[in-house]
Design a protein around this motif. Structure first.
Motif, PDB file in Angstrom:
ATOM      1  N   GLU A 273      22.739   9.233   9.155  1.00  0.00           N
ATOM      2  CA  GLU A 273      21.663  10.009   8.065  1.00  0.00           C
ATOM      3  C   GLU A 273      20.358   9.528   8.201  1.00  0.00           C
ATOM      4  OE1 GLU A 273      22.554  12.192   5.705  1.00  0.00           O
ATOM      5  OE2 GLU A 273      24.455  12.365   6.742  1.00  0.00           O
ATOM      6  N   PRO A 274      19.314  10.370   8.263  1.00  0.00           N
ATOM      7  CA  PRO A 274      18.070   9.924   8.493  1.00  0.00           C
ATOM      8  C   PRO A 274      17.473   9.014   7.310  1.00  0.00           C
ATOM      9  CG  PRO A 274      18.162  12.300   7.647  1.00  0.00           C
ATOM     10  CD  PRO A 274      19.447  11.812   7.890  1.00  0.00           C
ATOM     11  N   ILE A 275      16.606   8.285   7.728  1.00  0.00           N
ATOM     12  CA  ILE A 275      15.897   7.428   6.728  1.00  0.00           C
ATOM     13  C   ILE A 275      15.141   8.148   5.752  1.00  0.00           C
ATOM     14  CG2 ILE A 275      16.195   5.091   7.612  1.00  0.00           C
ATOM     15  CD1 ILE A 275      13.110   5.349   8.586  1.00  0.00           C
ATOM     16  N   GLU A 276      15.055   7.931   4.616  1.00  0.00           N
ATOM     17  CA  GLU A 276      14.005   8.689   3.622  1.00  0.00           C
ATOM     18  C   GLU A 276      12.915   7.882   3.127  1.00  0.00           C
ATOM     19  OE1 GLU A 276      15.990  10.910   0.592  1.00  0.00           O
ATOM     20  OE2 GLU A 276      17.858  11.558   2.216  1.00  0.00           O
ATOM     21  N   VAL A 277      11.758   8.232   3.345  1.00  0.00           N
ATOM     22  CA  VAL A 277      10.496   7.195   2.758  1.00  0.00           C
ATOM     23  C   VAL A 277       9.711   8.159   1.498  1.00  0.00           C
ATOM     24  CG1 VAL A 277       8.642   6.136   3.617  1.00  0.00           C
ATOM     25  CG2 VAL A 277      10.709   6.330   4.968  1.00  0.00           C
ATOM     26  N   ALA A 278       9.540   7.388   0.539  1.00  0.00           N
ATOM     27  CA  ALA A 278       8.683   8.056  -0.572  1.00  0.00           C
ATOM     28  C   ALA A 278       7.666   7.212  -0.735  1.00  0.00           C
ATOM     29  CB  ALA A 278       9.693   8.227  -1.935  1.00  0.00           C
ATOM     30  N   ILE A 279       6.305   7.429  -0.853  1.00  0.00           N
ATOM     31  CA  ILE A 279       5.149   6.723  -1.108  1.00  0.00           C
ATOM     32  C   ILE A 279       4.737   6.825  -2.408  1.00  0.00           C
ATOM     33  CG2 ILE A 279       2.709   6.307  -0.413  1.00  0.00           C
ATOM     34  CD1 ILE A 279       3.376   7.719   2.139  1.00  0.00           C
TER      35      ILE A 279
ATOM     36  N   TYR B 237      -4.154  -3.108  -2.269  1.00  0.00           N
ATOM     37  CA  TYR B 237      -5.440  -2.259  -1.362  1.00  0.00           C
ATOM     38  C   TYR B 237      -6.590  -1.932  -2.401  1.00  0.00           C
ATOM     39  CZ  TYR B 237      -7.717   0.390   2.235  1.00  0.00           C
ATOM     40  OH  TYR B 237      -8.686   0.856   3.198  1.00  0.00           O
ATOM     41  N   THR B 238      -7.587  -2.402  -1.835  1.00  0.00           N
ATOM     42  CA  THR B 238      -9.025  -1.779  -2.378  1.00  0.00           C
ATOM     43  C   THR B 238      -9.614  -0.939  -1.723  1.00  0.00           C
ATOM     44  OG1 THR B 238      -9.157  -4.312  -3.476  1.00  0.00           O
ATOM     45  CG2 THR B 238     -10.939  -2.989  -3.518  1.00  0.00           C
ATOM     46  N   PHE B 239      -9.801   0.419  -2.291  1.00  0.00           N
ATOM     47  CA  PHE B 239     -10.494   1.346  -1.746  1.00  0.00           C
ATOM     48  C   PHE B 239     -11.878   1.005  -2.068  1.00  0.00           C
ATOM     49  CE2 PHE B 239      -6.485   3.471  -2.814  1.00  0.00           C
ATOM     50  CZ  PHE B 239      -5.968   4.094  -1.579  1.00  0.00           C
ATOM     51  N   GLU B 240     -12.660   1.037  -1.015  1.00  0.00           N
ATOM     52  CA  GLU B 240     -14.250   0.824  -1.018  1.00  0.00           C
ATOM     53  C   GLU B 240     -15.194   2.050  -1.221  1.00  0.00           C
ATOM     54  OE1 GLU B 240     -15.129  -2.294  -1.280  1.00  0.00           O
ATOM     55  OE2 GLU B 240     -13.182  -2.972  -0.546  1.00  0.00           O
ATOM     56  N   GLU B 241     -14.608   3.251  -1.222  1.00  0.00           N
ATOM     57  CA  GLU B 241     -15.465   4.472  -1.434  1.00  0.00           C
ATOM     58  C   GLU B 241     -14.365   5.393  -2.149  1.00  0.00           C
ATOM     59  OE1 GLU B 241     -16.269   6.315   2.070  1.00  0.00           O
ATOM     60  OE2 GLU B 241     -17.048   4.660   3.023  1.00  0.00           O
ATOM     61  N   SER B 242     -15.216   6.242  -3.105  1.00  0.00           N
ATOM     62  CA  SER B 242     -14.477   7.205  -4.095  1.00  0.00           C
ATOM     63  C   SER B 242     -14.157   8.659  -2.941  1.00  0.00           C
ATOM     64  CB  SER B 242     -15.428   7.567  -5.105  1.00  0.00           C
ATOM     65  OG  SER B 242     -16.648   8.205  -4.625  1.00  0.00           O
ATOM     66  N   GLY B 243     -13.369   9.375  -3.471  1.00  0.00           N
ATOM     67  CA  GLY B 243     -13.140  10.699  -2.702  1.00  0.00           C
ATOM     68  C   GLY B 243     -11.728  10.648  -2.288  1.00  0.00           C
ATOM     69  N   THR B 244     -11.345  11.447  -1.467  1.00  0.00           N
ATOM     70  CA  THR B 244     -10.152  11.931  -1.132  1.00  0.00           C
ATOM     71  C   THR B 244      -9.543  10.893  -0.002  1.00  0.00           C
ATOM     72  OG1 THR B 244     -10.393  14.323  -1.634  1.00  0.00           O
ATOM     73  CG2 THR B 244      -8.622  13.748  -0.322  1.00  0.00           C
ATOM     74  N   HIS B 245      -8.626  10.430  -0.085  1.00  0.00           N
ATOM     75  CA  HIS B 245      -7.854   9.164   1.000  1.00  0.00           C
ATOM     76  C   HIS B 245      -6.522   9.689   1.193  1.00  0.00           C
ATOM     77  CE1 HIS B 245     -11.388   6.572   0.596  1.00  0.00           C
ATOM     78  NE2 HIS B 245     -11.420   6.807  -0.770  1.00  0.00           N
ATOM     79  N   HIS B 246      -6.137   9.328   2.361  1.00  0.00           N
ATOM     80  CA  HIS B 246      -4.686   9.632   2.858  1.00  0.00           C
ATOM     81  C   HIS B 246      -4.128   8.150   3.275  1.00  0.00           C
ATOM     82  CE1 HIS B 246      -5.832  13.992   3.332  1.00  0.00           C
ATOM     83  NE2 HIS B 246      -6.825  13.434   3.715  1.00  0.00           N
ATOM     84  N   VAL B 247      -2.956   8.338   2.833  1.00  0.00           N
ATOM     85  CA  VAL B 247      -1.988   7.051   3.279  1.00  0.00           C
ATOM     86  C   VAL B 247      -0.823   7.651   4.004  1.00  0.00           C
ATOM     87  CG1 VAL B 247      -0.553   5.072   2.174  1.00  0.00           C
ATOM     88  CG2 VAL B 247      -2.826   6.011   1.309  1.00  0.00           C
ATOM     89  N   THR B 248      -0.465   7.032   5.121  1.00  0.00           N
ATOM     90  CA  THR B 248       0.725   7.320   5.833  1.00  0.00           C
ATOM     91  C   THR B 248       1.584   6.161   5.802  1.00  0.00           C
ATOM     92  OG1 THR B 248      -0.400   9.124   7.072  1.00  0.00           O
ATOM     93  CG2 THR B 248       1.544   8.190   7.857  1.00  0.00           C
ATOM     94  N   ALA B 249       2.725   6.285   5.536  1.00  0.00           N
ATOM     95  CA  ALA B 249       3.723   5.321   5.600  1.00  0.00           C
ATOM     96  C   ALA B 249       4.412   5.253   7.029  1.00  0.00           C
ATOM     97  CB  ALA B 249       4.683   4.907   4.579  1.00  0.00           C
ATOM     98  N   HIS B 250       4.017   4.100   7.797  1.00  0.00           N
ATOM     99  CA  HIS B 250       4.800   4.560   9.309  1.00  0.00           C
ATOM    100  C   HIS B 250       6.046   3.568   9.168  1.00  0.00           C
ATOM    101  CE1 HIS B 250       1.677   6.333  11.566  1.00  0.00           C
ATOM    102  NE2 HIS B 250       0.885   5.800  10.682  1.00  0.00           N
TER     103      HIS B 250
ATOM    104  N   ASN C 145      16.765   2.036  13.828  1.00  0.00           N
ATOM    105  CA  ASN C 145      16.734   3.122  15.023  1.00  0.00           C
ATOM    106  C   ASN C 145      16.152   4.509  14.821  1.00  0.00           C
ATOM    107  OD1 ASN C 145      17.466   1.072  17.151  1.00  0.00           O
ATOM    108  ND2 ASN C 145      19.565   1.555  16.569  1.00  0.00           N
ATOM    109  N   MET C 146      15.328   4.532  13.455  1.00  0.00           N
ATOM    110  CA  MET C 146      14.685   5.667  13.393  1.00  0.00           C
ATOM    111  C   MET C 146      13.495   5.595  12.786  1.00  0.00           C
ATOM    112  SD  MET C 146      17.762   7.487  11.125  1.00  0.00           S
ATOM    113  CE  MET C 146      19.559   7.358  11.458  1.00  0.00           C
ATOM    114  N   HIS C 147      12.615   6.678  12.747  1.00  0.00           N
ATOM    115  CA  HIS C 147      11.228   6.411  12.363  1.00  0.00           C
ATOM    116  C   HIS C 147      10.961   7.508  11.538  1.00  0.00           C
ATOM    117  CE1 HIS C 147       7.132   4.919  12.799  1.00  0.00           C
ATOM    118  NE2 HIS C 147       6.430   6.506  12.745  1.00  0.00           N
ATOM    119  N   SER C 148      10.013   7.280  10.343  1.00  0.00           N
ATOM    120  CA  SER C 148       9.515   8.510   9.584  1.00  0.00           C
ATOM    121  C   SER C 148       8.117   8.082   9.080  1.00  0.00           C
ATOM    122  CB  SER C 148      10.539   8.104   8.161  1.00  0.00           C
ATOM    123  OG  SER C 148      10.077   9.175   7.139  1.00  0.00           O
ATOM    124  N   MET C 149       7.227   9.221   8.835  1.00  0.00           N
ATOM    125  CA  MET C 149       5.981   8.894   8.782  1.00  0.00           C
ATOM    126  C   MET C 149       5.002   9.624   7.603  1.00  0.00           C
ATOM    127  SD  MET C 149       4.565   9.379  12.418  1.00  0.00           S
ATOM    128  CE  MET C 149       2.834  10.184  12.074  1.00  0.00           C
TER     129      MET C 149
END
Length: 132
Positions: free
Chosen positions: A35-41, A102-115, A120-124
Motif C-alpha cells: 500500500e502506498p504511504i499517504e501524507v497530509a499537510i 516556521y516563521t514566514f518573513e513575508e506576507s502573500g502566497t506561500h507553498h509547502v511541500t512535504a518530501h 521504500n516509498m516517496h510522497s511529496m
C-alpha cells in the motif's frame, strides 16, 4: 554412554532455541505492505508574518501511522520563487506526525511541500497558504 546423553541434550537445547525465535524472525521477514504511504499537510492558520506557525505532515500506510519515516523534509517557498525556497527537516512527534515550527518573513502566497520517504516509498504533496 554419558557422552551420548550430553551431546543429545545439547542438540535438543539448540533445536529448541532455534525454534523459539522463529516468530520474531517471521515478523521481521514478512514482506512490507504494498500500500502506498499517504501524507497530509496541516498548517496553522491564519499564518502571520513574523510569528511562528506549526507545519505538520501526517504519514500513514494502510490506515496506520508511520513512525519510522526515513526522511521528512519541508520545502517552503513564496509564490513564483520556488528556486529561492528552503528545505528544512521535520521532527517526529507522535502518531505519524512530523512537525516543523516556521516563521514566514513575508506576507502573500506561500507553498509547502512535504518530501516524505518511508518504507521504500516517496510522497511529496504540496499545500498553499496565505500569510497575512
Amino acid at each position: 554412554m554419558r557422552k551420548w546423553g550430553i551431546g543429545a541434550g545439547t542438540f535438543g537445547l539448540l533445536l529448541l532455541s532455534a525454534c523459539g525465535g522463529s516468530d520474531e524472525s517471521e515478523a521481521e521477514n514478512s514482506p512490507p505492505s504494498s500500500e502506498p504511504i499517504e501524507v497530509a499537510i496541516h498548517i496553522d492558520e491564519p499564518a502571520v508574518t513574523g510569528e511562528t506557525a506549526l507545519i505538520e505532515a501526517h504519514v500513514e500506510q494502510d490506515g496506520e501511522a508511520v513512525e519510522d519515516a526515513g526522511e521528512v523534509l519541508f520545502e517552503i517557498w513564496s509564490e513564483g520563487e520556488q528556486e529561492m525556497g528552503e528545505q528544512i527537516e521535520g521532527e517526529h512527534s507522535s502518531d505519524g506526525e512530523y512537525m516543523l515550527e516556521y516563521t514566514f518573513e513575508e506576507s502573500g502566497t506561500h507553498h509547502v511541500t512535504a518530501h516524505v520517504t518511508a518504507r521504500n516509498m516517496h510522497s511529496m504533496p504540496t499545500e498553499e497558504i496565505e500569510v497575512e
